[in-house]
Design an enzyme around this catalytic site. Structure first.
Site, mmCIF file in Angstrom:
data_model
loop_
_atom_site.group_PDB
_atom_site.id
_atom_site.type_symbol
_atom_site.label_atom_id
_atom_site.label_comp_id
_atom_site.label_asym_id
_atom_site.label_seq_id
_atom_site.Cartn_x
_atom_site.Cartn_y
_atom_site.Cartn_z
ATOM 1 N N GLU A 125 26.494 59.416 41.626
ATOM 2 C CA GLU A 125 26.381 58.875 40.270
ATOM 3 C C GLU A 125 25.167 58.964 39.600
ATOM 4 O O GLU A 125 24.865 59.277 38.636
ATOM 5 C CB GLU A 125 26.776 57.442 40.162
ATOM 6 N N CYS A 190 29.041 47.767 36.083
ATOM 7 C CA CYS A 190 30.498 47.633 35.563
ATOM 8 C C CYS A 190 31.064 46.445 35.876
ATOM 9 O O CYS A 190 30.888 46.034 36.793
ATOM 10 C CB CYS A 190 31.425 49.094 36.073
HETATM 11 S S1 SF4 Z 1 35.308 51.079 37.423
HETATM 12 FE FE1 SF4 Z 1 33.121 50.656 38.196
HETATM 13 S S2 SF4 Z 1 33.355 50.715 40.323
HETATM 14 FE FE2 SF4 Z 1 35.099 51.705 39.463
HETATM 15 S S3 SF4 Z 1 34.739 53.870 39.404
HETATM 16 FE FE3 SF4 Z 1 34.233 53.012 37.534
HETATM 17 S S4 SF4 Z 1 32.015 52.670 37.564
HETATM 18 FE FE4 SF4 Z 1 32.685 52.558 39.611
#
Ligand code: SF4
Length: 693
Positions: A125, A190
C-alpha cells in the site's frame, strides 16, 4: 471459560468487497484471472481463492492470464501504465480508503509539497502511495524515525498508511505540528482499522488472554496483536486453529478473540471451535460482544458508571440541551467526530450532524484540532458522552444573519452546493434554495455549471420556524442591468468603440450586450467581405470591441459595426490594382449589364457586358457562371466611389474576323489608287495581317 469475540473483527469492508467482486467474476466469466500479489494477507484464504481460479502473481512478467485484479492496497501509476501497455483487462479493487490517500498525496505532490507517509515503506500500500507522490514522498515508521530526517522543505503534508496505529499517528502529528505549524495533516487511518484497534483494546482490558487471528504477514493483524500486548494482557497471534496450544488456557477464565481485516469468518469460527474443544464445553460461554452485551456490562458496573457520568456532567457545569459550546476535534471516525468540549468525556458529533451538505468523508469537513461552535442535542448518552451538532449551531447563527439580510435587503455571498428539483441549494450556513428562474436573467439549460461557484444573492423569503430560506440572484442582476442601462444611454456616442458581449445570433446579425443595453451588429457590418451568416464571425458569449454606427435614443436602438475597426481594402486598392494589371477573382453576382467579380474580401469589380468577350454577348450568364474563377484585366479603379472596372475580353486574343475588319478599314482609309484588283487587295491584306502578327 468465557470466550468473547471483539465486535469489530475479521474482514473489513474493503476486503469483503474485493473478494465478493473476484468470486462474482469467476462465477460469471468462468475464466481464471491473476491478482497482482496475494489478494489479502491471509495464506489460507489465498489458497481457497486460488482453487477457485484467482491466481496470485508476484510480478507483471509472471502474468499469463488476460485479466488482472488489483487488490485493496492499490498500485502506483507506473503499474497501471505497464498493465495498459500489456493490454490487460484491469479489475480495480483498490479500497476507497486507499484511493483517497493516493488522491491526497497526488494533489499535494502536484502543489510541490513533500509528502510524509507514516507507514511501512515495504508494504505494497505504501509503495503504491509513494508512486502517487511523484518522487516527493518519504515513508517512515514512527516518531523516532522522523526525528532523524532532515525536513527542510517548507511545504509538508502528512498522511498515514490506512492500517497505522492511531496513537503513533497522534504522536507524530503533535511533534510535527509543533515544529512545522503549516503542516497539512490528513488522518488517513481507515475507520475499519480504528474500530478493530479500539474494540480489541477494550476487550483486552477485560480478559486474561487475547487470541489475535490473522496472517502473520498482515500489517493490521500485527498491529492488533501489538496493541493487545502493550495493554498488558497475554496475547497470541495465530494464523489458524491448528496453532492453538492447550497450555495457553490454564487458569484462564476469559479469553478475547479478535481478527485482522483480512481474516475470513471461517478461520475465526475454526479458532473458536478449537478452543471449545480444549475445555469442557459446559464451562465455555461464547459471547459475541455486541451492543447488548456492552449494555449488560454497563448495567453491572452501574454504580461506578453513574458516578462517572455525574462527574462528567458536573465537569460541563450547567450545560443544558440547546446550549452552544466550543468544540475542538480530537478524533475523526467514519460515522462520528469526537470533540473536546472541556469535560472529561469527549462530545460526539454524529456524522449527519456535521453539515447539511452531502458527506462522503468527514475528513473533507473537519480536521483534527479544528475549533467551532457546537449545539448540545443531548447532555449525555448512555455512555456519558454529550451528543452535539455542528450544523445546527451554524444554522442558528445563519438564521440570525439571514434575517438581517432579509430585513435590510442586503446582498450575501454563498456557494452553490447541489442541484435539486427546480433549482439549486446554496450554502448560507444552512440550506438555502434558489429556484432556477431566479438564478439568472435568462433561461439556464444546465444548472450543474453553477456547482462550486460563489455567487451573490438576496434573501427573498425566510421562514424562521421551518428554517427555510429562498434566495434570488436574478434580483441583483436585474438591478445591475437597470443601473447599467441608464449609464449606457447617458454615455453612448456615435463613432466610439465599446466592449460588448455577444448575446444572441440571428440570421441578420448579432445582438451585443453593451452592459445593460443591447445593440445590433448587422451582418453587413461584420466584415469588408461578404459574410454568409453572423456565426461565421462571432459566437454567443464572445467579448468583442464594436464601433457605434448610430444611436437612436427615442426608439432605443443602437447600430454597431465591426468592420469599421479594420482599414477598408479600398484604401489600398488604388496602389495595388493598377490599370493594365491582370488579376484573378470569383464571379459573385450576375446582372443584365455585366458581372461582379470578387477581387478580395470587400472589393468587387464590374466586368461590363461589353468587356466579357470579343463576340457579341446577349446575356452575361452565357459566358460566365456565379462561383467561377476568372482572369481579368484592370481597366480603372475609383477608390472614392468604391468602383473597379475590369475586362475579361482584353486578356483574350482578338479573333481573325476582328483582325480582318481592322485591316480592311485601314486599307480603305489609305485610299488605294483605282485599277487595283481584288487579288491585289487580298494579297495586301494578308501581307498586312502577317506584319500585324
Ligand atoms: S477498509 Fe481499511 S483495512 Fe480494509 S482494505 Fe480498506 S483501507 Fe484496508
Amino acid at each position: 471459560m468465557q470466550i468473547i469475540i471483539a465486535p469489530y473483527s475479521g474482514f473489513c469492508f474493503g476486503v469483503k468487497k474485493a473478494i465478493a467482486k473476484a468470486e462474482e467474476m469467476i462465477k460469471t466469466d468462468n475464466v481464471s484471472f491473476a491478482s497482482l500479489g496475494p489478494l489479502i494477507h491471509n495464506p489460507q484464504e489465498i489458497k481457497r481463492l486460488e482453487k477457485k481460479g484467482i491466481i496470485p502473481r508476484e510480478s507483471i512478467n509472471d502474468i499469463v492470464e488476460s485479466k488482472i485484479l488489483i487488490r485493496t492496497h492499490g498500485v502506483s501509476p507506473a503499474i497501471y501504465k505497464q498493465l495498459e501497455e500489456k493490454q490487460m483487462e484491469i479489475i480495480d479493487s483498490t479500497c476507497p480508503y486507499v484511493r483517497k490517500v493516493q488522491k491526497i498525496v497526488y494533489e499535494y505532490a502536484n502543489k510541490d509539497y513533500t509528502i510524509l507517509i507514516l507507514g511501512n515503506e515495504k508494504h505494497p500500500e505504501v509503495q503504491g502511495i509513494l508512486g502517487w507522490s511523484l518522487g516527493k514522498g518519504l515513508a517512515f515508521r514512527n516518531l523516532e524515525e522522523i526525528l532523524t530526517k532532515d525536513l527542510n522543505a517548507k511545504k509538508l503534508c502528512l498522511v498515514a498508511q490506512t492500517t497505522e496505529n492511531t496513537e503513533t499517528f497522534t504522536k507524530v502529528v503533535d511533534y510535527l505540528q509543533s515544529k512545522y505549524p503549516d503542516l497539512i495533516v490528513h488522518n488517513t487511518i481507515c475507520s475499519a482499522t480504528l474500530e478493530r484497534q479500539k474494540s480489541a483494546l477494550e476487550l483486552a482490558q477485560k480478559v486474561n488472554l487475547m487470541i489475535v487471528v490473522g496472517g502473520l504477514n498482515s500489517a493490521n493483524t500485527q498491529k492488533l496483536a501489538h496493541l493487545c500486548h502493550e495493554a498488558g494482557v497475554s496475547t497470541k497471534h495465530i494464523e489458524t486453529a491448528e496453532k492453538i496450544e492447550k497450555s495457553w488456557f490454564y487458569d484462564v477464565d476469559s479469553v478475547g478473540v479478535t481478527a485482522g481485516a483480512s481474516t475470513p469468518d471461517w478461520i475465526i469460527e475454526e479458532v473458536v471451535r478449537k478452543m471449545e474443544e480444549i475445555k469442557n464445553p459446559e464451562e465455555i460461554q461464547i459471547t459475541e460482544e455486541t451492543q447488548t452485551t456492552k449494555e449488560i456490562q454497563s448495567a453491572e458496573e452501574g454504580a461506578q458508571t453513574q458516578e462517572q457520568l455525574e462527574q462528567n456532567i458536573s465537569n460541563y457545569g450547567e450545560v443544558q440541551q440547546g446550549d452552544t459550546l466550543t468544540g475542538k476535534v480530537v478524533q475523526i471516525k467514519t460515522d462520528e467526530i469526537l470533540v473536546d468540549v472541556g469535560g472529561k468525556s469527549e462530545g460526539i458529533i454524529p456524522v449527519n450532524e456535521l453539515s447539511y451538505r452531502k458527506i462522503n468523508d468527514p475528513n473533507d469537513f473537519v480536521k483534527i484540532g479544528d475549533e467551532f461552535p457546537v449545539l448540545v442535542l443531548k447532555v449525555e448518552n448512555s455512555e456519558g458522552n454529550m451528543i452535539l451538532s455542528k450544523r445546527r449551531a451554524e444554522q442558528e447563527k445563519a438564521l440570525a444573519e439571514l434575517e438581517l439580510a432579509f430585513q435590510n435587503g442586503t446582498i450575501i455571498e454563498a456557494e452553490v452546493v447541489e442541484v435539486v428539483k427546480g433549482g439549486v441549494l446554496v450554502d448560507v450556513g444552512m440550506r438555502g434554495f434558489v429556484p432556477a428562474s431566479l438564478l439568472e436573467r435568462g433561461f439556464i439549460e444546465n444548472l450543474e455549471q453553477f456547482i462550486g461557484q460563489k455567487l451573490k444573492f438576496k434573501v427573498i423569503e425566510l421562514n424562521q420556524e421551518d428554517r427555510k430560506a429562498v434566495l434570488s440572484r436574478k434580483a441583483i442582476l436585474d438591478e445591475e442591468y437597470e443601473a447599467n442601462k441608464e449609464k449606457v444611454w447617458n454615455e453612448i456616442k456615435e463613432g466610439e468603440t465599446l466592449k460588448g458581449t455577444v448575446q444572441r445570433l440571428t440570421d441578420f446579425g448579432a445582438f451585443i450586450d453593451l452592459g445593460g443595453v443591447d445593440g445590433l451588429l448587422h451582418v453587413s457590418e461584420m466584415g469588408w467581405g461578404r459574410v454568409s451568416h453572423p456565426r461565421d464571425v462571432v459566437t454567443e458569449g464572445d467579448e468583442i470591441q464594436v464601433y457605434v454606427l448610430g444611436v437612436d435614443k427615442k426608439n432605443e436602438r443602437i447600430s454597431l459595426g465591426l468592420k469599421q475597426l479594420t482599414p477598408s481594402p479600398w484604401e489600398l486598392a488604388v496602389k495595388k490594382y493598377l490599370p493594365g494589371t491582370t488579376l484573378t477573382g470569383k464571379v459573385v453576382r450576375i446582372a443584365p449589364f455585366g458581372v461582379f467579380v470578387e477581387v478580395e474580401p470587400g472589393i468587387d469589380g464590374l466586368v461590363h457586358i461589353s468587356q466579357l468577350s470579343w463576340d457579341r454577348v446577349d446575356k452575361p450568364e452565357d459566358v460566365v457562371k456565379v462561383g467561377q474563377e476568372v482572369e481579368a484585366k484592370v481597366l480603372d479603379v475609383d477608390a472614392e466611389k468604391k468602383r473597379m472596372s475590369l475586362s475579361i475580353k482584353e486578356i483574350t486574343e482578338k479573333p481573325v474576323k476582328e483582325k480582318l475588319e481592322y485591316v480592311a478599314i485601314e486599307t480603305h482609309q489609305n485610299n488605294e489608287p483605282s485599277g487595283v484588283t481584288i487579288g491585289d487587295v487580298v494579297g495586301d491584306i494578308f501581307s498586312k495581317l502577317n506584319n500585324k502578327e
